[in-house]
Design an enzyme around this catalytic site. Structure first.
Site, short mmCIF file in Angstrom:
data_model
loop_
_atom_site.label_atom_id
_atom_site.label_comp_id
_atom_site.label_asym_id
_atom_site.label_seq_id
_atom_site.Cartn_x
_atom_site.Cartn_y
_atom_site.Cartn_z
N SER A 66 0.82 -1.21 0.00
CA SER A 66 0.00 0.00 0.00
C SER A 66 0.86 1.26 0.00
CB SER A 66 -0.88 -0.02 1.26
OG SER A 66 -1.36 1.28 1.53
N TYR A 92 -2.05 -0.42 9.99
CA TYR A 92 -2.31 -0.94 8.64
C TYR A 92 -1.03 -0.83 7.80
CZ TYR A 92 -3.91 -1.00 3.79
OH TYR A 92 -4.05 -1.29 2.45
N1 LIG Z 1 -8.51 -0.05 -2.38
C1 LIG Z 1 -7.42 0.67 -2.12
O1 LIG Z 1 -7.39 1.89 -2.29
C2 LIG Z 1 -6.16 -0.01 -1.67
C3 LIG Z 1 -5.00 0.78 -1.51
C4 LIG Z 1 -3.82 0.17 -1.08
C5 LIG Z 1 -3.79 -1.18 -0.84
N2 LIG Z 1 -4.93 -1.93 -0.98
C6 LIG Z 1 -4.84 -3.37 -0.68
O2 LIG Z 1 -5.33 -4.08 -1.80
C7 LIG Z 1 -5.97 -5.28 -1.38
C8 LIG Z 1 -7.40 -5.33 -1.92
O3 LIG Z 1 -8.11 -4.20 -1.42
P1 LIG Z 1 -9.64 -3.91 -1.74
O4 LIG Z 1 -9.80 -2.45 -1.81
O5 LIG Z 1 -10.09 -4.77 -2.86
O6 LIG Z 1 -10.28 -4.39 -0.35
P2 LIG Z 1 -11.56 -5.31 -0.06
O7 LIG Z 1 -11.77 -5.23 1.42
O8 LIG Z 1 -12.68 -4.95 -0.95
O9 LIG Z 1 -11.04 -6.76 -0.46
C9 LIG Z 1 -10.37 -7.64 0.43
C10 LIG Z 1 -11.11 -8.95 0.43
O10 LIG Z 1 -10.36 -9.85 1.24
C11 LIG Z 1 -11.26 -10.59 2.04
N3 LIG Z 1 -10.52 -10.99 3.25
C12 LIG Z 1 -10.11 -10.18 4.26
N4 LIG Z 1 -9.49 -10.89 5.20
C13 LIG Z 1 -9.50 -12.18 4.78
C14 LIG Z 1 -9.02 -13.40 5.33
N5 LIG Z 1 -8.41 -13.43 6.51
N6 LIG Z 1 -9.19 -14.53 4.63
C15 LIG Z 1 -9.82 -14.51 3.42
N7 LIG Z 1 -10.32 -13.40 2.86
C16 LIG Z 1 -10.16 -12.25 3.54
C17 LIG Z 1 -12.43 -9.69 2.31
O11 LIG Z 1 -13.63 -10.41 2.57
C18 LIG Z 1 -12.51 -8.87 1.03
O12 LIG Z 1 -13.48 -9.40 0.14
C19 LIG Z 1 -5.89 -5.28 0.14
O13 LIG Z 1 -4.75 -6.02 0.51
C20 LIG Z 1 -5.70 -3.82 0.48
O14 LIG Z 1 -5.04 -3.65 1.72
C21 LIG Z 1 -6.10 -1.37 -1.38
#
Ligand SMILES: NC(=O)c1ccc[n+]([C@@H]2O[C@H](COP(=O)([O-])OP(=O)(O)OC[C@H]3O[C@@H](n4cnc5c(N)ncnc54)[C@H](O)[C@@H]3O)[C@@H](O)[C@H]2O)c1
Length: 341
Positions: A131, A156
């Site tokens: 991130s 985080y």
């Molecule tokens: N969206 C953003 O702006 C952003 C920015 C930087 C990093 N990220 C990273 O990208 C990745 C995806 O983010 P996103 O925005 O799609 O988030 P999101 O929360 O929509 O997707 C994450 C998914 O992982 C699942 N999950 C969480 N913990 C779990 C576990 N222990 N076992 C199995 N499934 C689990 C959740 O149910 C969810 O559907 C994450 O790692 C997030 O930290 C996102």
């Protein structure tokens, strides 16, 4: 692609995982989606995404928790995954102030299970979500993967930086090719209900005030989800390799003597939050009622991605302007929630 390649996408019912899975299916991969479907936000949205993915015969879904070591090991012994993209995590900076344990469980314990499974099952390339928050207290702009990132200001961010350290260890000890991706504020259709674009759109439509942190003087490198997944799909078949020029005397944080690297994936064009809100107002044809607030603990005032390494590696960099991306989000939102405007 000559033969069908299998890929495991964790967090497939999540925002980015859903879009990535769709793109991989279109590119001819056989996609194994994993998600625990937790209730961090509205599970109906996760189910809607899954319904779309499940309509493709090359997609299969496995409702598993990353922290369930036996279940992860069984999945890897039943199927061969040359490629793994780990997106499942507890996301969100602000939530980590009140629910720190969720981050250690999914992001550290869960990621260790993925690393171990990849190590023991000859995965050719592990790509995982880091991130932009890892830049923490850094002020030098744009944020570069060659800068040191040792000053996180949220748990985080610390969990994501830890993922990079853990990945490096596995690349170094077991020659596991890993690529960490630092996403910058991702937005788009089917986006996360806890993030600004969704919260603002919903509140404006419901005539409710919106919380605007740092009095709107925040700058974010808002990145459209299609640009994120295009970058990932290009990177997946290109496992990281050792950097022959890497030296422990002047250690480059972005690469290694081991098959390890990290990339920024951001729009390379920061936008002030007030401008972001203005575009939402224009698209909705409605003004927001702004509740101006100070900068929140854990939040950084500005993000700005240097994406030169990404461009050199895959001949692509994100470029969708917010006017276009916000328009696509709002069109989706209005249709999905059946709103009359
Ligand atoms: N969206 C953003 O702006 C952003 C920015 C930087 C990093 N990220 C990273 O990208 C990745 C995806 O983010 P996103 O925005 O799609 O988030 P999101 O929360 O929509 O997707 C994450 C998914 O992982 C699942 N999950 C969480 N913990 C779990 C576990 N222990 N076992 C199995 N499934 C689990 C959740 O149910 C969810 O559907 C994450 O790692 C997030 O930290 C996102």
């Amino acid at each position: 692609m000559s033969s069908v390649q299998s890929i495991l996408v964790t967090g497939a019912a999540g925002f980015i995982g859903f879009h990535l899975s769709q793109k991989l299916l279109n590119a001819g991969y056989q996609v194994f989606g994993l998600d625990n479907l937790n209730d961090y936000y509205d599970q109906r949205l996760k189910m809607s995404r899954l319904d779309i993915l499940k309509s493709n015969k090359n997609f299969s879904f496995h409702q598993l928790d990353l922290t369930d070591r036996n279940a992860i090991n069984s999945l890897f012994s039943e199927h061969q995954f040359p490629y793994v993209v780990n997106l499942a995590a507890q996301a969100g900076v602000r939530y980590s102030l009140t629910n720190p344990h969720a981050y250690l469980e999914s992001n550290l314990h869960g990621f260790l299970n993925i690393l171990e499974a990849c190590r023991h099952n000859n995965t050719k390339h592990l790509v995982y979500a880091s991130s932009s928050s890892v830049y923490g207290a850094n002020k030098k702009m744009p944020f570069s993967v060659h800068h040191n990132v040792d000053h996180p200001i949220s748990l985080y961010a610390a969990s994501k930086k830890s993922n990079e350290l853990m990945a490096h260890t596995y690349s170094a000890l077991y020659n596991l090719p890993t690529t960490g991706l630092r996403f910058f504020t991702v937005y788009g259709p089917y986006g996360r209900p806890d993030m600004a674009l969704f919260l603002f759109t919903k509140a404006i439509l419901e005539n409710k005030p919106i919380d605007v942190f740092n009095n709107g003087k925040m700058r974010r490198d808002f990145t459209y989800v299609d640009d994120i997944v295009e970058s990932i799909v290009r990177l997946v078949p290109r496992p990281s390799k050792p950097n022959a020029e890497w030296s422990g005397m002047t250690p480059d944080p972005a690469t290694s003597f081991a098959p390890y690297r990290v990339f920024n994936i951001g729009n390379n064009k920061p936008v002030e939050l007030l401008r972001f809100i203005e575009v939402i107002e224009e698209k909705l044809g409605k003004k927001a009622v702004k509740n101006l607030l100070p900068l929140q603990d854990g939040d950084v005032p500005e993000t700005f991605a240097d994406v030169e390494d990404l461009r050199l590696e895959v001949d692509f960099k994100p470029s969708t302007p917010i006017e276009e991306g916000i328009d696509k989000f709002i069109s989706w939102y209005i249709k999905y929630y059946n709103i009359t405007v």
